[in-house]
Structure formats: structure tokens, C-alpha cells
Write an enzyme that holds these catalytic residues in place. Structure first.
Site, short mmCIF file in Angstrom:
data_model
loop_
_atom_site.label_atom_id
_atom_site.label_comp_id
_atom_site.label_asym_id
_atom_site.label_seq_id
_atom_site.Cartn_x
_atom_site.Cartn_y
_atom_site.Cartn_z
N LYS A 120 -5.00 -8.35 14.70
CA LYS A 120 -4.32 -8.65 15.99
C LYS A 120 -4.60 -7.62 16.87
O LYS A 120 -4.85 -8.03 17.97
CB LYS A 120 -2.67 -8.77 15.52
CG LYS A 120 -1.94 -8.88 16.67
CD LYS A 120 -0.32 -8.66 16.36
CE LYS A 120 0.36 -8.87 17.39
NZ LYS A 120 1.92 -8.20 17.39
N GLU B 37 -0.71 -6.21 13.13
CA GLU B 37 0.50 -6.61 12.13
C GLU B 37 0.25 -8.40 11.38
O GLU B 37 1.02 -8.82 11.07
CB GLU B 37 1.54 -7.02 13.25
CG GLU B 37 2.30 -5.53 13.71
CD GLU B 37 3.09 -5.43 14.84
OE1 GLU B 37 3.11 -6.79 15.56
OE2 GLU B 37 3.91 -4.75 15.07
N TRP C 107 6.90 2.13 19.09
CA TRP C 107 5.83 3.45 18.90
C TRP C 107 4.95 3.30 20.41
O TRP C 107 4.35 4.49 20.61
CB TRP C 107 4.81 3.18 17.64
CG TRP C 107 4.04 2.20 17.72
CD1 TRP C 107 4.20 0.88 18.10
CD2 TRP C 107 2.44 1.98 17.32
NE1 TRP C 107 3.04 0.01 18.29
CE2 TRP C 107 1.88 0.91 17.76
CE3 TRP C 107 1.69 3.24 16.97
CZ2 TRP C 107 0.71 0.54 17.51
CZ3 TRP C 107 0.38 2.64 17.00
CH2 TRP C 107 -0.27 1.65 17.01
N ASP C 108 5.21 2.11 20.93
CA ASP C 108 4.50 2.22 22.48
C ASP C 108 4.72 3.60 23.08
O ASP C 108 3.98 4.00 23.80
CB ASP C 108 4.92 1.15 23.14
CG ASP C 108 4.66 -0.25 22.48
OD1 ASP C 108 5.10 -0.34 21.08
OD2 ASP C 108 4.77 -1.31 22.98
#
Lengths: 786, 786
Positions: free
Chosen positions: A611, A498, A361-362
Site C-alpha cells: 500500500k 497496511e 503517526w503522521d
């Protein structure tokens, strides 16, 4: 005749001023040269123990012998060794009097200046410059200037194309209990072979190597030639299986500089038919030989100038920030290929093999905006990759028992899910491939972001709409109706954060899914109204009915979004607020939070620790979804719980920090993002550039400090500059036009270059303004800015 | 001028007649050349992908970067590449018209005959012979004969010493789910680097490389020279960090054979002081150069002749058995170094890195007898290794909370325990280092076996006794008194059969411990009586008292030995008879038993299945302990439960099979043992020669078929020959004398060469006989033989 005179002015340079074996793999990543077609890590030409030599050609994937499909480490075009009367100039066994390398970002070239002293006290100056042509992406070139400073001797220059590169596979977990010698650390990794030998050739003029990926059967051909410019040489060649070598030998005189040029052309069976790869290589090589190194380099530099011209973003008053920002843009520019609609940008670009070259998705969320607003053709190409992998996405959905298209969390060449199931040490299960579903909504988001900035309805009608509708369908099949509560739920997912696996109703995911469904329905309505022929075609192709689309809207309206009305806090997922509170009490030397004692990636899910941002992410991605007060409260709540164990994290906090006026932290986060690789603050730059962070850094400059966002389909600016910044300037592409933006502490100056004539409605710090075309306009910023 | 004329007669040759890439690593092991000082695997000179090049120098261990200490893979002295007008003669990219290799066991040399055809249809005959001199163990040499068959061209010969070898470390377990391409399978292994670069040198005459083991700081120096015999050459050199190269270039004419000799000398800081390694190498190299290849080779062959003369064992009537037996003796001869009392033989000799070069009980029980009875000086050297590692053994005992000396299950350079705790895939715990205690009694057994055959009391007084007494002390501290049952027990041990871990009162262990205690006490008594001065010295040094020794005898008398008097079955360990009975129902293509469905090494311990003999082993090791009927019953019971998943298993069953008159199976077991590596029936010959099996094969010939044992301190013979055998002849060393033995179906002929005069009392098929010295005597064998 030193190459040093060719360098651009200092603000364009990134430097390494010493040889530190511990930092070599990091500099190999930082100094990658590339052109979107390929990227080559900055190993030294003579190759030394502990280096990780790699060239990655976009789209050349293979899964032979590896646990997950790899972006193949293609043959190495760099090897050049120099022998002084039989003694190799080698950074590990000669004395290195000085060693300096300089990445010239302006010209996309890597320079090297090394002085060797051998055991006989002979001093040799060795200089080189290399580039992967951005003007002719099948061409790589290198010039070497070698000067015997205090001796006469026979010099032998050996130049090879070496097909023996490997990809790294998993590391045994027990191995991590020792710190390894930098010369040998890669030996602890299992290696995957992807290329097999096809043929080699050599003649007086050039040499050629062809290899083939073992499972995917891509052919890869390299032709190379070595030319000594100003001396009589004895030329020979060597052919040894997957290594072809050209050798020139000459009598070198003291204080004379000898120039040796190496030109390499590269084609694959993705570019041309297999049987003409050799011809294509030779043609390109011969043209380059005819033109000569200087002209090839000039063409390359000219193209770099025009790329920079399109996208440079300048900060006046803060050289470090400016330099770091440019470094990030440099890596964005060498990562994407506007001419290949079937490839995308891996999470580590073409600079390392972290995440095996896979696409995340970056791209849509972090890198795509840069391209949308500076090079929309490239953005389109990146989105076409998703179209060309739509079949794979459909298959993912089918395999998982769903309808429509489920984009893979990790994507390689086909769109099939390629996330590994286990961590590299084989110990921990990775669930993102099964559960991190939001990627599918992120792809939809990328498509509509592109549309809103470009108005490119052709793209939508030919490609985008189909993807939108198929993603909507996937969601409908994946979402569950909770009849007790009369709401739709997405259970057992992972959000952007995550740490927390197997959660129900992740808010980022659910809101994005709602958005995906609603906007797919809206788009369909638009197409139906304005493009009836295309609508008919699409509806037929996809068997779309009005009822189905109505159902999208109905489901969207009932998707459960965890929210605590009293506190105004968005709950990251159902019952997140029940997780254990463990405060962050320690920060590392880069001022990055440390895991609280007893916690790591694999058990932080018990706590409220993040995270990377999830709710904060959402407030950035859909800025109109929540009001300023909600944004502030949620930013405050989540920011202090975020460990930033992802390089995707700081930029989001920078942008949202500015938005909620936590500007002090925003400045810090900006630098963390901008310097993630330059100071290696995630500790893993050796595995490749953090692509998302390069885009996120540009976004922080433009969307954060520049305050640029598209709100209600209009350009809107709400800038804020750090006190040391005098001016921030950048360019934006908007519906075919180009907007020059210049922001100071007190005003914003805009100039919209355009062929059109009607004025553009925009928004500046919350107020509607009218922007005339082709006319520089100055808007005062209200005094609340600082 | 083909090298083929140098080969010995066919019965001495082991051949490879084709190039099969899948078998390369196996042949590398089989064709190892060595001399006890070093061993070099049979990789091809030009080196090819997938080969595992290795030279191991006995005693050079290092544990840098590895999970367990490694016998270091030292620099490679083999590399020689030949280039025909720039095209390398390479078995992977040229067409190989023929390829034959021959190990000449008589002369300890490996020959090669390859014909290459390159892409220009040029045919080259390439021949080579190599050896590691057994006469001058610091010298290795190679001769290459190259003939352009149908062309004139420039030939370039590159010869290197390459310090870049690695040891293999663990393999990730997930990797085993795929079968790897033979070119790349080693890439799946983590590699350990043990050598760092120290210096290199080169001149017109020779080149030199010195490396150092990183943790243990052993220096290793190689000097080499390349000499073309019959042509004018252009000579150059290359020095590149840990690789030094000499190059000769010459114009080669069609049909002319060119001879190139490579001589290499090797010394380490274990041989000479670090600062004179270079000198030592040069001196040896220069002498070899002065003598020339032919003389060096002749000296080597002469020494081989005398070695074979001392130990050859001939079978007339069965060429295959004879050939295989010689192959096993060949590998015994190249594995031990009589001149270095601080090294021993690893479980895989110097031919591979299985078990990391570590020394096991294999030496004392399986290989030592061969040396005791054919080269007692070498046997002494092997036992001195145990003396020189006595401090380590003492430390093992101390670390585990015991007294005396506990020999390590796996021993490297110090005698400290070096057994890895985990299997190579990191999944299964290995308990042998903690529990397989019998090694300590096996060492004692080796010492007294040596004494009984040689009468070498000097060795005992200076070294052996101390080891004996310290091992006895260890047992006393380890053994537990079960007061309820008034007996001594050894609990939580592993016997020779490693399927069964954590068992109590393993019978092999307990009987051997009893034997160890009793014989230590007896020996002490002998010393006390006959060597009072030495006794006083020993008693003082070890603080030995009469009470302590009395205690040994008392404990020995009460050690529990599981035995079922009704059935006459020795119970392998307490409650073994309660284990699940799972019959063996399947055999593989080599007629070796397969694991029953659902069982493997790690759960077979639930059953009565054996990995290798335990009770049967015991009955061999202490032949006077049980009568013939008990032996028969137990052999019958255990044999059918044994899976032979150790190469130590078949030879024991062969010997015991003959003893209990199960001769049909004994013949089968003999071949399984003799062919273990030649047909690779354990499937892991690529990791090195099965050393124990080489010794066990000789033992089967001499102790089994030859029926030779020492019973009540006397030589005894009870031969049995397979019906196809006409004659079995071998030699035995006995108390300084040499006995020629020749056995036919009907008689045994003996000739005892001796300086002494009194006759020797011996036993032939159960009857006492008197053997006159220096007089050939013939004894009839009773008719029950077949």
C-alpha cells in the site's frame, strides 16, 4: 470598491473559476481557513444543497451517537443570506453569471466573487472575504460587498450562527452501488449529533449561541455581530433554538456597493471556565468591533507575514512546484496550535472529518519535521500532546496486558486507542488499532528528532524522557523471546504497509523498536551523567533501575531483523518473499498505479504489493542504518511493488528516489505529493487535506531536493535540483539559531543567524565543512549533481 | 375566540395532553390528516428536531437514490413559525406551559392548543386547526389563533412550502446497538432524495413551488397563501430554491387574538397536464380564498358527515371499543381515493413510510371488505388499480418464466414486483418477493368478493374477468405435477405465516389456488352462458380455449392439500408437523406473546411457531371450506403457537375466536387489533398506521361480533356480543341497497333500504329467513349467544 484589489500577487493565489457542483466538497477542503485553533471548510455563505458545512475546533471531541469518537463539527459561523426583494441570492436557483473564489495563501483569507442574475433579470455582484484570525485565534471575520448592478431594491441580509451541524458517521455499504447526486450524497451517511442546545441571546448589537457536547460536556460559545458600513439599515434579530440570526434590511440603490461585516468570536470550556464563555466571547467581539474589520484583518495579515517569513520555501524556475509547495505549507500553518499543548494535528487537519479528527503517526513522521525546523515552539506543543496523553497510552498498555505506554494508533483527546474496529460500511475489520504498533516507536522518534534539532534538554527532562522510558518498557513487555532461535520477535503486527496484517517481525517495526530501546538507554545514560538530580527524580517516579535499562540494551541487540544477505534485500516481514508476485500493469490518469485485476485493499495482503513504503520508509527514517548500495537495491525492489494507496507514500519515494539517484521518478513523486489535494489524486480530498502529505511535500523540498538531513547529530546537505529549477531557498531553525539556505545547480549558500560565536561543523555532499556564524558562506556542489 | 369551541363531542376525539418528545413520531402517525389523495403526518407547524415531517401524495412514486421505489415524501405544506420580537415560539427552547392536541375524527381535523412562555416571561397562547379537505382533495388548510397573553410585541408569522423533505432509506445495522436521542434518531438513516427543484414564484397574494420526481418525472405543484384576518399587517415573501415563504408582520396587543389562515392547493402531473399545474393550483387556491377558511372547512365537514353516515359502526356499552373502532375507520376513510383508479392503499396508508407506500394483500383481504360493504365505488377503484397494474403483473410472470399475471407481493405504481431483497440493515435476505405467491389468489378473491356483494357484472366483464383468467393462467404455469403421487404441488413458497420460508405445499396457498382456478372456470362458464358477446371478445383477447379452462378444473381437483385426517388438523405446509415445538412462555406488557429465548424472526422457522395465522386465516377466508369441528380443532392448535408478530394476526383470531366460541380470547384479540396503533402494541406506529389492522378491526366488529358473512351468495348473520355491549349497529351495502343492522344481546334488527321489491333471502344464526325490503324486521337470537 471591489474586494479584488485586496488580493496578493498571483503566485500566492489558489483559484476556482467556475461553479461545478461536483467539485464543491473538494474546494470546501482546499479553501479551508483556519488558525490551528479552528478550521472552517469553504462552504458558501448562503449554503447550498450538497455542501458539507463544518467548523472544527481543535480538541473538542465527543462520542455521543457515533461509532467512534469524533472531532465535533461545531456550530457554523458562516451563514449569510441575501434577499433581493424577497428572492434569495442562491447559486442553485439564480443564474450564476460568474463565480470565482480565490484562496490568498499569503494572507490566509478566502475571497469570493459571484454575479447572480435572478428570474427578474436583476444582476447582483456579490463579493466576500473571510478569515479565521491567526493573530487572535478566537476571532473569525467576514466582509461582504454587495452591488445591485441594474436595479434598486430592498436588500435583506440574514446572518446566523447555526448549531445544527452534524458529523458524518458510517455509510451503509449497499449505498455505494449507486453514484449519488451531488446535492444529496451526504444523505446516505448516518449522522452523529454531538452538540446540544444550551442558550441563545440576541440584542440590537449582537447575538450569542452556546452549545454543549453531549457526552464530553465541552461548552462552545459563539458571539456574532453584523454591521452594515455605509447605509441606514433596519436591524432585527431572530432566536430559534440552536440558531441565532441577525438581519439588516435596507433600500439599495443601483450601482452602489454596500459593505457588510460579520465578526464572530468563539470560546470553549477548554479555553476558559464554562461560566465565563459568554463574557470571553463578548470581550473579544467588542474589541474586534472597536478595532473594526480592517484593523482585525491587518493584524491577521501581519501575523501571516511573520509565519511565512519563518517557513517559506521558494523554488525559482518552477512556478507550479513552488505554488503547490506553498499550498502544502499553508495547510500546515493553519493546522497546528502552538498555544495549546493538549491538541495535535489530525490526519485531515481541521479541514474535514476523514479519520474523525484522529491523530496518527503522521504527526511525528510527516508533519513534525516541518515544525521542528521552522517553528520549534509549535513542535514542542505537538510533542506535549503526547505527554498529556501519556496516561491514556499507559492505560492502553495495561488494557492489552502490557507495561509502560502504548501510544494509540488513532488518538483523540485522551490517548486511549480510538481506532474503529470496522470500515465505514461495517463490512471489513480494521486491525490497525490492535496491530499497528510502530506508532509507539514513532512517538519516541519524534521526541529525539526534536531534541537533536533544538537541544531542548528541558523538554526532555520534564516530559520527553518519561515518554521515552515508558515506550521502551512497553516494547519490553510486548516483545517475545524465541528461545529456539535465541532472538526477540514482534509477532502479529502491521507495519506501515497496511495491506499485510497479522505479520511477524515487520522490519520497520523491529528496527524502530531496537532504535527506541537503544536510544532510550543512551538518553538515560546521558541524563544520569549530566543531570543527576533530574535522573534521581525520574528513576524514583518511574521506579527505573539500572538492571531494567541493561535489559533494554540486551533485548535490542537480539531483535530479529529479516534480511537476505545474498541479495541485500531487507525482508519487509518474515516470509514476505513467499507472497505471490502480482505485477502492476495499469496506471490511472494521475499516473498512479491501479490495483491489479482481482485485488483491492482487503486481499492485496496475499501478494507482495505494498500500500505504501515500509522498508523504504525505514531507510528514510534511520538514514545511517543502511549503506547507499543497500538503499538502492531495496528502493528498486520495493518501489515497483508499491501502489501508493496512501498519500504518505509519494513523498517518501521522492526523498529516497533522490537519495538513490532515481531522480526522474523522484520528480514525479514530488509532484504527486505536492498535488495530492490540488488535483485530488487520491480521490478523497473532500474528506479533508492529507496532512501527512503536506508535511511530506515540505520534507521532499528540504530533505529531498535540499538534501538536508541530520546525520551523526550534524546538519548535512546533499542537494539535487531538477534541471528546470534555478534556485531553492529555505530556512532552518537549529539549536535556537536560524539558517538561511539557498541552493542552485552549482552551489549552496548558507547564512547562520546566531547569538553564539563558535563555528558549526556541518557536512556538504559527504564532506565535513565549517560554517561560520552570521556570515554568508558559499559551497560549491560537485559536478555529479545532474 | 378559542378554536376549542369548534371541537366535536368527546367520543369523537383522540387526544394528546402533553409534549413527550419520545412519543412525537407516534402521534405524527396517529394524527395524520388526509383525504385519500394525500396524507400529512402530524408534525408541529414550527417544526422541531426529531420530527418526521411528511406529506404523501397517493401514486407519486420515485426510485431515484433509494434501494427500493418509494412513495415520495412530497413538499411540506405545514411550516408556520411565529416570532415574538425575534424569539421563535419553539417547543424545544421555550417553556411549554401546556400542550394539547386533539384529532377530531368526526370532522377530519387536527387541533392544537399550546401555551409558550419565553425567556422574557412572555406568555403566548397558540392554537391551530388543520385539515386536508375531503370535499376538495387538492386543498389543505390551516387556521392559527395566536394570543399574546401578557405583552405587546411585534409578531412575525412565517409560512412556507418546503420542498426539502426526504424519504428514509436503510439503516446501518450497527447503529441499532445504541438507543438514539429522539432529536436525532432519523440521522442514522440514509435518506433518499426524490424531488428536484423546478420553479418558485411569489407575489403579494400567494406563493408557488413546483418540484419534479427525479426518475419518474412527476411534477408536483403547491400554491399557498397566508391571510391575517383581523389586523393590519406588513406582508413580505421569500423565495429560496425549494422553499417559498410568506411573511406577515404586525403589532400585536396583549390579550387580543389574531387569526391567520393558511390555504394550500396541490396538483400533480398525475392530475393535470404538467404545463397547467400552476394554473390548476391557482384556480383552486383562488376559489378557496374567495370562499374563505370557514366555508372550506364547512364543505369538508359536510363531506365527512356523509362519509361517516355511510360507514359508522357503533358500539353501545363499551366506549373504549367504540372509540378505538372509530379511530380505525377514520384511518380507513383517509387512506383511499375513490376518484383515482390507479392508486391503492399502502400497508401504512398515507401516514408513514413503512413499507415505502407499497401495496400488499392487506388491501384485498383486510381493507377491501370495509369498502365493499360501505363504499363499493371506492372498492371498485381499489380493484381497478389491480387492473391498471395487470401489465406489470404479466411482466412479473414473464420475468419469472411463467404465464398469465403474477401480482407482486409489494406493488407500487406499475405492478412490477418491488419487494426489497434485503432487510433495512442489509443483513437478512427477504424472500417474500420471490415466494409469497398467494397474493395473486388474494387479488382474485378480492374481485369475486366485490362481485358477490355488488353483483357488478360490468366491472367483471370489463376488468375483473381478465384479471381472474390471467391469475388462473399464472397458477397453471407455476404449479408442478408430482407424477409419483399424481398430484399438483406448489413448492418453495411462503404462506401468510412468514416465519416459514421455502416451504412446499403451503395449505393457505394451495387451497386459495384451487379456489382461484375453480372460480375462474365457473365465472368463465357464467360469462359464456349469459354474456356471449363479451365472452367472445375476452376469449379472443386472451386466446382462451375451452381446453385451457377444462385444464384449470382438472388441475384444481388434484392440488395437494396437507391434512391429517386422524386429528382433523390441517397441516400448514408439508412437514410442518415435523418442526420443533417451542412453547410460548412469556407475554409483554400489552399481553402479546414474546419470542421464546433464542428465537427471532429469522430462525423461528425451525419451530412450529407462527408469525401470524395461516390455517386460521384460510378458515376465515373460505368459511365454507371446513366444518365447525375442524375449525375449532385447528384454531385451538394454531392459536397457541402464534406470536402475532404481524398486526394482521389479532383480528383474524378475533373473528375466528368468535366463530369457534373462544369468545374470551376473541375479545382480547379485538382490542389488540383495535388498539394496535393507539397503544402502539407492535412498537412501530411511528412508521405509519397499520392499515390491515384498521380494516381487520372493522371486520372483527362486523364479521366477528356482527357475525356477518356471505355464505352461498347470501347474507348471513351469526352475532355474538360481549356481555358489556348493549348494542352494535352498522350499515352494509348489498347489491346497490343499504342494510341497517342493529344487534343487541337478544335480537337483530334489520332494515333494507332498496328500490327493488322482492324479498331477500338471508340466514340468521343458521336459519333461513326472508327479509322484506324497506321494512324494519326484528329477529330473535337464540339463547346460546352468551
Amino acid at each position: 470598491m471591489s474586494l479584488i484589489n485586496m488580493l496578493s500577487s498571483p503566485e500566492w493565489l489558489v483559484e476556482e473559476n467556475d461553479f461545478d457542483v461536483e467539485l464543491q466538497n473538494t474546494f470546501e477542503t482546499l479553501f479551508t481557513v483556519g488558525n490551528g485553533y479552528l478550521g472552517t471548510r469553504a462552504t458558501l455563505e448562503e449554503s447550498n444543497k450538497g455542501e458539507f458545512a463544518a467548523t472544527y475546533i481543535s480538541g473538542i471531541f465527543d462520542n455521543h451517537d457515533s461509532t467512534v469518537i469524533d472531532l465535533v463539527n461545531a456550530p457554523d459561523w458562516l451563514p449569510v443570506s441575501i434577499w433581493v426583494d424577497g428572492i434569495k441570492l442562491n447559486i442553485q436557483s439564480c443564474r450564476v453569471l460568474s463565480h470565482r473564489r480565490v484562496l490568498d495563501m499569503k494572507t490566509g483569507a478566502l475571497y469570493r466573487f459571484t454575479r447572480f442574475k435572478d428570474s427578474l433579470d436583476r444582476i447582483t455582484s456579490y463579493e466576500s472575504v473571510r478569515f479565521a484570525s491567526i493573530q487572535q485565534s478566537h476571532l473569525c471575520a467576514m466582509r461582504i460587498a454587495v452591488t445591485p448592478e441594474n436595479y434598486d431594491a430592498t436588500l435583506v441580509v440574514e446572518s446566523s450562527i447555526d448549531g445544527g451541524n452534524y458529523n458524518l458517521d458510517r455509510i451503509p455499504n449497499y449505498a455505494e452501488t449507486k453514484k449519488f447526486h451531488p446535492e444529496t450524497k451526504w444523505n446516505k451517511w448516518a449522522k452523529s449529533k454531538h452538540l446540544r442546545f444550551v442558550s441563545n441571546e440576541s440584542s440590537d448589537k449582537n447575538c450569542y449561541l452556546e452549545m454543549e457536547t453531549i457526552d464530553t460536556k465541552h461548552r462552545v460559545g459563539y458571539a456574532a455581530t453584523l454591521r452594515a458600513q455605509n447605509c441606514d439599515v433596519n436591524k432585527t434579530q431572530r432566536r430559534d433554538y440552536e440558531k441565532v440570526t441577525q438581519i439588516v434590511e435596507f433600500k439599495a440603490k443601483k450601482e452602489h456597493t454596500y459593505i457588510i461585516d460579520k465578526l464572530v468570536s468563539i470560546f470553549t470550556s477548554r479555553d476558559v471556565a464554562s461560566d465565563i464563555i459568554n463574557d470571553a466571547c463578548m470581550e473579544t467581539l467588542n474589541k474586534a468591533l472597536h478595532d473594526g474589520f480592517d484593523r482585525c484583518f491587518n493584524d491577521h495579515i501581519n501575523e501571516w507575514n511573520s509565519r511565512w517569513n519563518a517557513c517559506d520555501c521558494q523554488i525559482s524556475g518552477d512556478k507550479e512546484a513552488m505554488h503547490a509547495l506553498r499550498f502544502n505549507i499553508y495547510h500546515l500553518l493553519i493546522s497546528a496550535n502552538p498555544n495549546d499543548p493538549k491538541v495535535n494535528i489530525g490526519a485531515k487537519t481541521l479541514s474535514g472529518e476523514g479519520y474523525k479528527g484522529h491523530v496518527f503517526w503522521d504527526t511525528e513522521i510527516f508533519m513534525l519535521p516541518f515544525f521542528i525546523y521552522t517553528q520549534p515552539e509549535t513542535a514542542k506543543s505537538l510533542l506535549l500532546y503526547r505527554y498529556h496523553t501519556l496516561e491514556g497510552a499507559r492505560k492502553n498498555a495495561t488494557l492489552n496486558g502490557y507495561s509502560g505506554a502504548q501510544y494509540p494508533w488513532e488518538s483523540a483527546d485522551t490517548g486511549l486507542e480510538t481506532t474503529p474496529k470496522w470500515t465505514a460500511d461495517g463490512v471489513n475489520r480494521i486491525w490497525t488499532g490492535e496491530e499497528e504498533l510502530h506508532i509507539t516507536a514513532d512517538v519516541a522518534y519524534g521526541i529525539l528528532t526534536y531534541l537533536s534539532a533544538t537541544g531542548d534538554m528541558n523538554f526532555i527532562l520534564n516530559y520527553g524522557a518519561e515518554m521515552l522510558f515508558e515506550t521502551a518498557r512497553f516494547w519490553i513487555s510486548r516483545i517475545e523471546l524465541n528461545t529456539d532461535k535465541d532472538r526477540y520477535e514482534l509477532n502479529n503486527v502491521i507495519g506501515p504497509d497496511e495491506f499485510h496484517e497479522h505479520v511477524n517481525n515487520n522490519v520497520y517495526t523491529n528496527v524502530m523498536v531496537r532504535w527506541n530501546l537503544q536510544n532510550s538507554a543512551l538518553l538515560l545514560e546521558t541524563i544520569k551523567q549530566h543531570y543527576s538530580e533530574e535522573y534521581a527524580h525520574l528513576a524514583k517516579k518511574l521506579c527505573l533501575s539500572d538492571e531494567e535499562v541493561t535489559h533494554w540494551v540486551n533485548v535490542a541487540a537480539k531483535i530479529y531483523i529479516p534480511f537476505d544477505t545474498e541479495s541485500g534485500l531487507i525482508e519487509q516481514f518474515e516470509d514476505y518473499f513467499q507472497c505471490k508476485e502480482v505485477p502492476i500493469v495499469e496506471w490511472d490518469k494521475n499516473d498512479m498505479p491501479c490495483y491489479p485485476a482481482g485485488y483491492d485493499h482487503f486481499n492485496a495482503g496475499e501478494t507482495t504489493l505494498l500500500k505504501q513504503p515500509d522498508v523504504v520508509m525505514l531507510m528514510y527514517v534511520l538514514p545511517d542504518e543502511y549503506d547507499d548500495e543497500i538503499k538502492r537495491r531495496n528502493y528498486e525492489f520495493y518501489e515497483k511493488r508499491t501502489l501508493h494507496k496512501s498519500s504518505l507514500s509519494p513523498c517518501m519515494h521522492a526523498i529516497m528516489g533522490i537519495e538513490v539517484e532515481d531522480t526522474h521518478k523522484a520528480e514525479q513523486y514530488f509532484l504527486r505529493s505536492a498535488l495530492v489535494d490540488l488535483v485530488d489524486n487520491q480521490g478523497n480530498t473532500e474528506w479533508g487535506i492529507h496532512a501527512a502529505s503536506t508535511g511530506g511535500t515540505w520534507m521532499t523540498a528540504v530533505f529531498g531536493f535540499g538534501g538536508f538531513r541530520v546525520r551523526q547529530q550534524k546538519m548535512s546537505f546533499k542537494p539535487w535540483l531538477p534541471s528546470t529549477w534555478n534556485e531553492l531557498t529555505f530556512k532552518l531553525r537549529w539549536h535556537g539559531d536560524c539558517l538561511d539556505v539557498s541552493i542552485t545547480q552549482s552551489e549552496i549558500r548558507l547564512l547562520l543567524h546566531s547569538q553564539k560565536s563558535h563555528p558549526e561543523e556541518i557536512n556538504i555532499t559527504g564532506e565535513k565543512q565549517v560554517l561560520q556564524r552570521n556570515e554568508r558562506q558559499v559551497f560549491c556542489l560537485n559536478s555529479s549533481m545532474n
